[in-house]
Every structure is written in C-alpha cells, then in structure tokens.
Design a protein around this motif. Sequence first.
Motif, PDB file in Angstrom:
ATOM      1  N   SER A  75      -1.434   1.324  -0.919  1.00  0.00           N
ATOM      2  CA  SER A  75      -2.609   1.347  -0.040  1.00  0.00           C
ATOM      3  C   SER A  75      -2.207   0.999   1.390  1.00  0.00           C
ATOM      4  O   SER A  75      -2.688   1.603   2.360  1.00  0.00           O
ATOM      5  CB  SER A  75      -3.668   0.350  -0.536  1.00  0.00           C
ATOM      6  N   THR A  76      -1.314   0.031   1.514  1.00  0.00           N
ATOM      7  CA  THR A  76      -0.837  -0.371   2.841  1.00  0.00           C
ATOM      8  C   THR A  76      -0.019   0.754   3.477  1.00  0.00           C
ATOM      9  O   THR A  76      -0.144   1.026   4.680  1.00  0.00           O
ATOM     10  CB  THR A  76       0.001  -1.650   2.736  1.00  0.00           C
ATOM     11  N   LEU A  77       0.808   1.415   2.687  1.00  0.00           N
ATOM     12  CA  LEU A  77       1.590   2.543   3.207  1.00  0.00           C
ATOM     13  C   LEU A  77       0.670   3.647   3.713  1.00  0.00           C
ATOM     14  O   LEU A  77       0.948   4.302   4.727  1.00  0.00           O
ATOM     15  CB  LEU A  77       2.532   3.088   2.149  1.00  0.00           C
ATOM     16  N   ASP A  78      -0.436   3.862   3.022  1.00  0.00           N
ATOM     17  CA  ASP A  78      -1.396   4.879   3.460  1.00  0.00           C
ATOM     18  C   ASP A  78      -2.007   4.497   4.813  1.00  0.00           C
ATOM     19  O   ASP A  78      -2.141   5.337   5.702  1.00  0.00           O
ATOM     20  CB  ASP A  78      -2.491   5.032   2.414  1.00  0.00           C
ATOM     21  N   LEU A  79      -2.361   3.235   4.960  1.00  0.00           N
ATOM     22  CA  LEU A  79      -2.915   2.776   6.241  1.00  0.00           C
ATOM     23  C   LEU A  79      -1.865   2.876   7.345  1.00  0.00           C
ATOM     24  O   LEU A  79      -2.175   3.243   8.488  1.00  0.00           O
ATOM     25  CB  LEU A  79      -3.411   1.336   6.104  1.00  0.00           C
ATOM     26  N   LEU A  80      -0.641   2.547   7.008  1.00  0.00           N
ATOM     27  CA  LEU A  80       0.461   2.702   7.965  1.00  0.00           C
ATOM     28  C   LEU A  80       0.625   4.165   8.365  1.00  0.00           C
ATOM     29  O   LEU A  80       0.803   4.491   9.551  1.00  0.00           O
ATOM     30  CB  LEU A  80       1.764   2.187   7.348  1.00  0.00           C
ATOM     31  N   PHE A  81       0.582   5.047   7.374  1.00  0.00           N
ATOM     32  CA  PHE A  81       0.785   6.465   7.614  1.00  0.00           C
ATOM     33  C   PHE A  81      -0.211   6.998   8.642  1.00  0.00           C
ATOM     34  O   PHE A  81       0.165   7.665   9.615  1.00  0.00           O
ATOM     35  CB  PHE A  81       0.642   7.236   6.299  1.00  0.00           C
ATOM     36  N   HIS A  82      -1.478   6.720   8.441  1.00  0.00           N
ATOM     37  CA  HIS A  82      -2.515   7.267   9.330  1.00  0.00           C
ATOM     38  C   HIS A  82      -2.397   6.711  10.743  1.00  0.00           C
ATOM     39  O   HIS A  82      -2.706   7.426  11.710  1.00  0.00           O
ATOM     40  CB  HIS A  82      -3.904   6.986   8.763  1.00  0.00           C
ATOM     41  N   ARG A  83      -1.935   5.478  10.862  1.00  0.00           N
ATOM     42  CA  ARG A  83      -1.812   4.906  12.197  1.00  0.00           C
ATOM     43  C   ARG A  83      -0.518   5.334  12.887  1.00  0.00           C
ATOM     44  O   ARG A  83      -0.539   5.745  14.051  1.00  0.00           O
ATOM     45  CB  ARG A  83      -1.939   3.376  12.126  1.00  0.00           C
ATOM     46  N   LEU A  84       0.566   5.269  12.189  1.00  0.00           N
ATOM     47  CA  LEU A  84       1.834   5.639  12.838  1.00  0.00           C
ATOM     48  C   LEU A  84       1.852   7.110  13.244  1.00  0.00           C
ATOM     49  O   LEU A  84       2.343   7.464  14.316  1.00  0.00           O
ATOM     50  CB  LEU A  84       3.008   5.332  11.914  1.00  0.00           C
ATOM     51  N   GLU A 137      -7.387   7.889  -3.866  1.00  0.00           N
ATOM     52  CA  GLU A 137      -8.336   6.836  -3.514  1.00  0.00           C
ATOM     53  C   GLU A 137      -8.571   5.887  -4.688  1.00  0.00           C
ATOM     54  O   GLU A 137      -8.927   4.718  -4.489  1.00  0.00           O
ATOM     55  CB  GLU A 137      -9.656   7.452  -3.057  1.00  0.00           C
ATOM     56  N   ALA A 138      -8.366   6.384  -5.914  1.00  0.00           N
ATOM     57  CA  ALA A 138      -8.582   5.529  -7.086  1.00  0.00           C
ATOM     58  C   ALA A 138      -7.609   4.347  -7.102  1.00  0.00           C
ATOM     59  O   ALA A 138      -7.892   3.304  -7.696  1.00  0.00           O
ATOM     60  CB  ALA A 138      -8.433   6.355  -8.359  1.00  0.00           C
ATOM     61  N   GLU A 139      -6.465   4.519  -6.469  1.00  0.00           N
ATOM     62  CA  GLU A 139      -5.473   3.447  -6.426  1.00  0.00           C
ATOM     63  C   GLU A 139      -5.787   2.392  -5.383  1.00  0.00           C
ATOM     64  O   GLU A 139      -5.243   1.290  -5.428  1.00  0.00           O
ATOM     65  CB  GLU A 139      -4.089   4.021  -6.055  1.00  0.00           C
ATOM     66  N   ARG A 140      -6.611   2.745  -4.406  1.00  0.00           N
ATOM     67  CA  ARG A 140      -6.741   1.909  -3.216  1.00  0.00           C
ATOM     68  C   ARG A 140      -7.197   0.494  -3.550  1.00  0.00           C
ATOM     69  O   ARG A 140      -8.108   0.281  -4.366  1.00  0.00           O
ATOM     70  CB  ARG A 140      -7.700   2.547  -2.215  1.00  0.00           C
ATOM     71  N   VAL A 141      -6.562  -0.440  -2.868  1.00  0.00           N
ATOM     72  CA  VAL A 141      -6.896  -1.854  -2.996  1.00  0.00           C
ATOM     73  C   VAL A 141      -7.520  -2.309  -1.683  1.00  0.00           C
ATOM     74  O   VAL A 141      -6.983  -2.021  -0.603  1.00  0.00           O
ATOM     75  CB  VAL A 141      -5.645  -2.696  -3.320  1.00  0.00           C
ATOM     76  N   GLY A 190       7.711   9.501   0.972  1.00  0.00           N
ATOM     77  CA  GLY A 190       8.296   9.448  -0.361  1.00  0.00           C
ATOM     78  C   GLY A 190       7.560   8.517  -1.297  1.00  0.00           C
ATOM     79  O   GLY A 190       7.427   8.792  -2.496  1.00  0.00           O
ATOM     80  N   ASN A 191       7.037   7.424  -0.754  1.00  0.00           N
ATOM     81  CA  ASN A 191       6.388   6.437  -1.596  1.00  0.00           C
ATOM     82  C   ASN A 191       4.877   6.591  -1.655  1.00  0.00           C
ATOM     83  O   ASN A 191       4.195   5.818  -2.316  1.00  0.00           O
ATOM     84  CB  ASN A 191       6.748   5.026  -1.112  1.00  0.00           C
ATOM     85  N   LEU A 192       4.360   7.605  -0.940  1.00  0.00           N
ATOM     86  CA  LEU A 192       2.937   7.912  -1.043  1.00  0.00           C
ATOM     87  C   LEU A 192       2.662   9.133  -1.905  1.00  0.00           C
ATOM     88  O   LEU A 192       1.507   9.535  -2.058  1.00  0.00           O
ATOM     89  CB  LEU A 192       2.358   8.145   0.368  1.00  0.00           C
ATOM     90  N   LEU A 205      -1.295  -4.493  -9.416  1.00  0.00           N
ATOM     91  CA  LEU A 205      -1.952  -4.775  -8.146  1.00  0.00           C
ATOM     92  C   LEU A 205      -0.950  -4.725  -6.998  1.00  0.00           C
ATOM     93  O   LEU A 205      -1.245  -4.182  -5.934  1.00  0.00           O
ATOM     94  CB  LEU A 205      -2.622  -6.153  -8.200  1.00  0.00           C
ATOM     95  N   ARG A 206       0.219  -5.298  -7.238  1.00  0.00           N
ATOM     96  CA  ARG A 206       1.198  -5.357  -6.159  1.00  0.00           C
ATOM     97  C   ARG A 206       1.608  -3.963  -5.718  1.00  0.00           C
ATOM     98  O   ARG A 206       1.675  -3.679  -4.526  1.00  0.00           O
ATOM     99  CB  ARG A 206       2.417  -6.160  -6.627  1.00  0.00           C
ATOM    100  N   ARG A 207       1.874  -3.056  -6.666  1.00  0.00           N
ATOM    101  CA  ARG A 207       2.286  -1.694  -6.307  1.00  0.00           C
ATOM    102  C   ARG A 207       1.132  -0.924  -5.674  1.00  0.00           C
ATOM    103  O   ARG A 207       1.304  -0.217  -4.685  1.00  0.00           O
ATOM    104  CB  ARG A 207       2.807  -0.941  -7.532  1.00  0.00           C
ATOM    105  N   ARG A 208      -0.072  -1.069  -6.213  1.00  0.00           N
ATOM    106  CA  ARG A 208      -1.230  -0.360  -5.653  1.00  0.00           C
ATOM    107  C   ARG A 208      -1.523  -0.871  -4.241  1.00  0.00           C
ATOM    108  O   ARG A 208      -1.845  -0.090  -3.338  1.00  0.00           O
ATOM    109  CB  ARG A 208      -2.454  -0.564  -6.556  1.00  0.00           C
ATOM    110  N   ALA A 209      -1.398  -2.183  -4.031  1.00  0.00           N
ATOM    111  CA  ALA A 209      -1.631  -2.749  -2.697  1.00  0.00           C
ATOM    112  C   ALA A 209      -0.593  -2.236  -1.700  1.00  0.00           C
ATOM    113  O   ALA A 209      -0.911  -1.931  -0.546  1.00  0.00           O
ATOM    114  CB  ALA A 209      -1.605  -4.272  -2.756  1.00  0.00           C
ATOM    115  N   ALA A 210       0.666  -2.149  -2.180  1.00  0.00           N
ATOM    116  CA  ALA A 210       1.723  -1.639  -1.299  1.00  0.00           C
ATOM    117  C   ALA A 210       1.451  -0.196  -0.928  1.00  0.00           C
ATOM    118  O   ALA A 210       1.581   0.200   0.242  1.00  0.00           O
ATOM    119  CB  ALA A 210       3.076  -1.774  -1.992  1.00  0.00           C
TER     120      ALA A 210
END
Length: 1019
Positions: free
Chosen positions: A841-850, A763-767, A756-758, A834-839
Amino acid sequence: MCAETVDPTADTVDYRDTVFLPETPFPMRAGLPAREPGWLERWEKIGVYDRLREKAARQEGGRTPFTLHDGPPYANGHLHIGHALNKTIKDMIVRSHQMMGFDARYVPGWDCHGLPIEWKIEEQYRAKGLDKDDVDVVAFRQECRKFAEGWVDIQREEFKRLGITGNWADPYLTMDFHAEAVIAEEFMKFLMNGSLYQGSKPVMWSPVEKTALAEAEVEYHDLTSHTVWVRFPISFLRTVERSKAINESKRRAQEVAPNFELIGYEKDEYDAEEHPLLEGASVLIWTTTPWTIPSNRAIAYSHSIPYGMYEIEEVSEGSNAVVGERVVLADELVKTVFPNSGVTKSKRLEAINPHHLVCKHPYAILDPLWDENKQERLSNLRPLLPGDHVTDEAGTGFVHTAPSHGDDDYQMGLKFGLPMTYDVEADGSYRADLPLFGGQAILTAEGKEGPANVSNIKALHGAGALFAKGKIKHSYPHSWRSKAPLIYRNTPQWFVAIDKSLEDGMGQYGETIRARALKSIEDLVKFTPPSGRNRLHAMMDSRPDWVLSRQRAWGVPLTCFTKRGAKPTDADFLLRDPAVNARIAAAFEADGADVWYVPGFKDRMLDGLHDPDAYEQIFDVLDVWFDSGSTHAFVLRDRADGTADGIADVYMEGTDQHRGWFHSSLLQACGTKGRAPYRGVVTHGFTLDEKGMKMSKSLGNTIVPAEIVKDYGADILRLWVAQADYTADQRIGKEILKGTADSYRRLRNTMRFLLGNLEGFTEAERVAPADMPELERWVLHRLAELDHVVRKGYREYDFQGVFQTLFTFCTVDLSAVYFDIRKDALYCDPAGSLRRRAARSTLDLLFHRLTTWLAPILVFTMEEVWLCRFPGEESSLHLQDMPETPADWRDEPLAAKWEALRRVRRVVTAALEVQRTAKEIGASLEAAPVVHVEDAAALAALKSVDFAEICITSGMVLTGDPAPTEAFRLPEVPGVGVVFELAEGEKCQRCWQILPDVGSHSHAHTCARCDAALTGMGK
C-alpha cells in the motif's frame, strides 16, 4: 507460485519459486534515444495538450489559469544548447503547474522579422551575383518570409524532440498577418499619444549592415584602437569676434533648450596681455576614435578636477612634444600622459580654470572653414564646457566632444546648443564633400578598419596638433550578427520619448513610460532570482529614448506619414488620424505588412481623408524588439488561449534579456497598457563548457542538443537542466553528462523496484495509514513533508531544489533504508500478512507521488513507468495531477523517534561492514550483534520495534550495559557501541535468516514465518 517438490532429507531445498520476487516489464536499460520518439508520437496521437485544456474546461468551477508567455526564439538555424536549456526550464514550469492543479497554457512562438534573416537572403543574392536593391521589395520580403517558415518547421520538430509540451499546432509568429496588424496598431498608439518623434542623435550603427542597432543587438569584444593626444590651440579673439561667437552659441542653444544658460566664457575672459602664458598654449585631449575629430564641437572639462599649465622642458627622441611648448591638462594625469608622450621633464607654471577658455579646431590651420556650413562663419571656435561625465581616471581630464558620435557628447550638445554634424554615411564613410577626408571609410563593408583613422592622424600631424599617438586594446561594441565593429553615428531616426507625460488615461502607475516601468519593476513583478529586479531597474532608470527605426526591408514598417515641408518639431509634422490608422490595420490584417510597399498604398489609405500629395510615406521598419515586445497584445490579449487581462504569469529567458525582451516588452506595454505585461520574470544564466569557457565553434567546444539526444536521450538532457542551478551559468560536457546518466540510472532503479513489487496490487489489499506499522507511517510522514517541499519548489521555479530533494529521498530514505528493510517482508511474508499489504500500500502511494513529482523533469521515463502499470490507448501520466497528500500523515514525534533509530542503525551497519570487509561474514543476516545504548529513552525506542529487522540481521541483543572497550563506535553517534556476534541456528532456505527454529517445522529448512507462508500457499 509454483509448487515445490521437497525432500525432507536433503541438505538444501530450492524455495525460489515460492518467493514473491519483483516482476515488471520495465527494463533496467532505458534505451531512451530509440524509445522516446515513440512516446512523442503517442502524445500527439492522443492529443495530450488539447485534452488538458478540455479537462480544465469541464472541471467544475474551472481551474486557475497559469500562463507562461514564450519569448520567441529567432527562426534562423538549428537549436543550440542555450535553446535546449531555455525551453526545458519553460516546460518544467508549465508541466509542474498543470500537475499542481492549474490550467497551464503554453503557446510557443517565433521572432520572424529582422536583419539576420534579411542578411541570409542577401547572402543568397550575392552568391548569385544579384543586388538586393535591384529586386522588388515585396518579392524580397516574400523570400525572407519563406526562409523563416522553413526554419520554424525545423526548430518546432527539434523542440518537440526535447519533450516540450505546448500548442505546437498553432504557435504564434510575428510575421502572421494578424501579428503584423497588431504590431502596427501598437506602434500607432505611440503615434497617437504623442511620444513618437523624429530626432537626430547618435545611435549604434553597423556600417556592414547599414542600419541602427538596439543595445540588445550589441556584444562587446576586445579591439585594438588608435589613440591620439591632440593639441587644441587656445584662442584669443578681438572683442567683436568674441561677442559674435557668444551670441551665436546662445542662439543655437536656445533653439534646442529655451532655458539654456551659457556657462561659458563671456565674463572675466582671459586676456592675452594679462595672461601671456596662454598665448600659444594648447588644451590636450585624448581619444580612441581619431575619425571623430572632424566632428568636434567642444571640449568638456570637470569643475571638480584641478588643471594646470605645464611647460615641456625635455623630451625623448621621436617624441611629437616640443621643448618649450605649454599644454593644459589635469594635474592628476600628468604622470600618465607625459610618459606616454615621450616627455621626460616638465614643470607646472600655474593653475588654470578651463571655465574661461576657448580653443580653435586643430584643422583650422589647414582650412579656416574646412568643415563648415558656409552660413555659419564662426565655427572654428571650440568652447570648453563643464560635463559631469569627465573624470581624471584616464585621458587628459579634457574630453573631445563630438555630439554626433557619442551619447555623453550628444547630451552635452543638447545642454549647450552645440550643432550636430552629418559627416558619416550609412556605409561608414565620410560624406563626399567633407574637406580633406571626403569619401574615406571609417569601417569597410567587410567590417575592417578603413583609412579614416590613419588619415586623421596624419592630418593632425600636418597641422602640428598631434602631441602623441599609440594603440590600445579595449572592449568595443560589435554587431552580434555580423561580428563587425560598430560606430556611433548621427542619423535621423524615429524615437519614443520615455519621459514625456502621456495623456492616455493609463496613469495609475505613472504618467511617463519610464515612471510606469520603474513602478512595475518595484511593485508589480516578482523576480527569480531576486537580483533581476536591480538589474532591470538600473537599466530602465538610465536608458535613453527608445530608437524604433531600422533602415532595412524585412520587418513591420513604421506606419506613419509626415507632412511635406514641415519640420519634425512642427505640430502637424506627423499625420495623426484614427481613421487612417484603422485603414492601415485592416489592410495588414487582410494581406500582411507587404501591402505597405505596394505602389499606390498611400493614396488608398488617405483617399477621401487627406491629400496624398501633401504627405510622405515612411519606409523604415520597426526594431524587431518592438515586434517581440508587442507579443503580449496579439498573443496574451487576442488569443483564446491567452489571458483575461493580457498579462502573463511569467516571462522566462536568459539574463541577457534584461536588456532585450524583458526590457522591450516592459517599454512597449508601459506605453500601451500602462504597466508591465508580466507578473513574474525568471532568468537563467549562460551555458559553458566543462572548463567554464564560453562555447565557440572556433574553439570546438560547442555542445549540440541533437547530439546529446542521439547519444543519451532527451531525458538525460532534461535531468542535466534539473540538476543545474540555472540562475547562474551552467557547465556541460561529456563527463558531466556521464554523472547525470548515473543519477538517472539510480532513479530508474528506484522506479523499477516500485513497479516490480506492485505487480498485481489491488484495492482489496490496501491498508489504511492508521493501521500500518511504524516504518510505513514514517514513510508517509516523509511523503507529507516532501509534498510541501516539492510544491513550494515548483511554485518558486526551484527545479534543482525539487530534484535534489527527491533524489536524496529515493536513494537514501527509500533505497538505502525502506526498500532495504522491507525487501524481506515483500519477498517472503505471506501474501495476506499485514506487514506485506501495508508495504505494498505504501509503495502504491509512493508510486503515484514520485511519478507525478518527477514527471515535469523526466517526461519520457515517468510516462514509461506509468504505462507499465496502467497501460491503455488513452492512458498518460501527463493527464494526471499530483495527488493531494493528507496533512495528518505528518507525525513529528514518530519522525523524531525514527531519526534516532536510524542514527543507531548507522552504527550497526558500519560495524557489520567492518566484519564483511574482514571476510568474517558475507551478508548482514549472518550476524546477531549486541547493541549497547547508554540513553534509556533511545533504548526503549529500539526495544519498541524489531530492531534486528531494521538492521537486517538475524538476531540482536539490545542492552543498556556499558559497551566494552572492543565495541565498535561512530564518533558522530555517541553513547552507542556494537559488539559483533554471529547468528546462531540454521539458515532458512527461503528467507536466508539464520534462526534457532529453522528445521523444526513441517517444511524442511524453513523458519516459522516461511513455514506459515508455504502452508498458506497450499505447499
């Protein structure tokens, strides 16, 4: 976002359409039973398994192969819960290794020969009033083949429905022509290396099924048996007769064992005149198998047990004991034997050394040569011989010894040259010409007790030999197929000698099969759990020679010929000719093992090489454990998707397979390869009901996988497997599955939050990690930790550990902390912050790993999650690898800091929960607590971040002042006190924080952050 029409004078403004609320088509309700079949069809359509093989072939440098070799289930009946557990664990092993970068191959297989299928076809024949023996054997075998084919197709679909990946289009079957040819070739290797021999020894025999059984085909159930205490009269012989008896025993012994030395009774014999107490006395034995008394050949005793002669002085009414009689037994057992025999008073006359005694068979009084070959005139003598198996824990201290009907007895027979008997036929009845008992059944065709036991008890009574009788309930071997009791029966069978030195050039790990097997267990194989090593080692260390032959029709025949008129001990008894062997293998490869039974086959095989009339063809079939034990040859060695060295990385089965498939595969390979065919052995326990009881149709507590899949979906069943400690016995039932389903829902909610939050993430958003706030960098640190834990867990087949680690991370670190904190930034921060883009970006990294970490467990759900984000006709999560996680994401000082922050956060959230319960506040954003922290370093850490944001309050005061008495505290977090205060200001109508500046900006009823966000949206 939609534009808002705002009335500055209004008390409230609806800003919901300006908030970045989660958007995803991923439903909270899974609907797994209805939706899973669609994913199965999709995987088959896009050919996921084959594409993975192609991917491995294309990859530069190739992937390291990883092969789990499938222990074949039996092609007979629908799947039970044990099948589901077994195949799911295998699937998790294969999928996890594939996603960790291996070329993980899995070829499913089936065991197709053997008695269960043959038994089913016989039942069909009997139902039609037909006799199997009247049917052409090839036609009968083809019926068996057709039956197995049908069940292979059924079970294949049932396994696939569980989400099991593998080469389903091309499985291995032990009845394939190539498989039958290789099984025959593997058997003929034993023929050629000299380990194959025909012997006569007692084996576990099923009178119902009329065949020998392997230990792995035996299960133990309670059975009530007859018990008898029997008098064996002590014998005194004239010198000439005694000398003949001694010489005859020596002759027999030395035929079997040239180094035999009679320990018996030719020196310092008792003499009737010197030992008058012995005359008329008896040695007492005890047995639970009265039917074996006719086959008695000796009595065993122990050198370490003190024995005495006892005179009976008083007996109770109805006792078979006689006042004044003298009996010899172990001193320690008098206290149990006499009370069970109705002896109320006795006295010990003297110590007795059994070493010097000879007894008569108790039936000698009925017929002096009642059970003997007429050429052996001294047979009623029964020597007392020392045996290591004799104890004084039960019985009388003397063991009735019938070498044809027990392994200990058989070993005594080998050692002392005792003759074997052939008193029992294949149907469990005595041979027709056995005096007194000829033709009587020990066990009936239905597996019930025949008259033999009672007839022997009556005969013993008639001969004056019955000292006492009774019944006992004890654990007794039964056939796991017919469920009928078994007997030990001496029959000619074919064996592989496991202690014979083999001159086959494969002695790296030992010269004998047993030595190679033990060396493999000790040095070459990793066991999961480690206890499996000791279990298999103990079994291999003590096992007898391997019985290969079965007297059945549906199987691979023992492809050998014996010379007419030769004895099994003759050097030329077996025909050993590589040219003949090659012809047999070629014939099987072309037409299958059925050709062995076609008239004229022997002539064809021997034509031009040997005189066919000089040889007999063997029609026994191989033990099906030899079939499955040979699979390493025709699967691992011969298939393109096998292994380069014919050795699997892992065999994985239930713990019962230490005496089954693990065992037979080890024996077979050590004889033909010189070592174990596996590098790893993984075992699981049995599945019990919720009360811990074994599942049984009669108890009505069976759990059928198809019903679980129908009610919950296969992913719930798979999740149950992952949550269980499969190395022990597991429990399953409705309540347990409800708990599993609840865990599933919580995980599904985590994945739904990510999706929902991704929505719309690019990639332009990625931090970059280095530019992220501390909270995000702490999450990345946790991912780096988890990557190590998850990979290690999957490598070690610890699925419970992997799942519990990930579940805790999702529910505690993410849902209760990170998601809870970052919801505000994700929903309300400006899109470019930055805070929202970082979050994100982190959700994306979480997604691929989980998704990849959980994919081996929740194969359907994680595919659904993946396709919600990456749709496409060829897209599949199961074509992905687990992404590499950079080691520099680890930041131990940051992790320590955030552990301290979370400890203080727990005090704050607990304090707010007290106020919420008291109805002082409805949400944490209504609070602005004062937090007292005694530790200066901890206080500095709190002040270095926005701790109000972390605690989800609208404000906060951090102070090092001592906490007042009324401050809230948690005992487990000393030095921290929280004083509740309400937040001051107006509630922002967009983010709901209560702040003093709300209402002072261009957008009505908003805080500065939300006003800026709305301005950035052009509102």
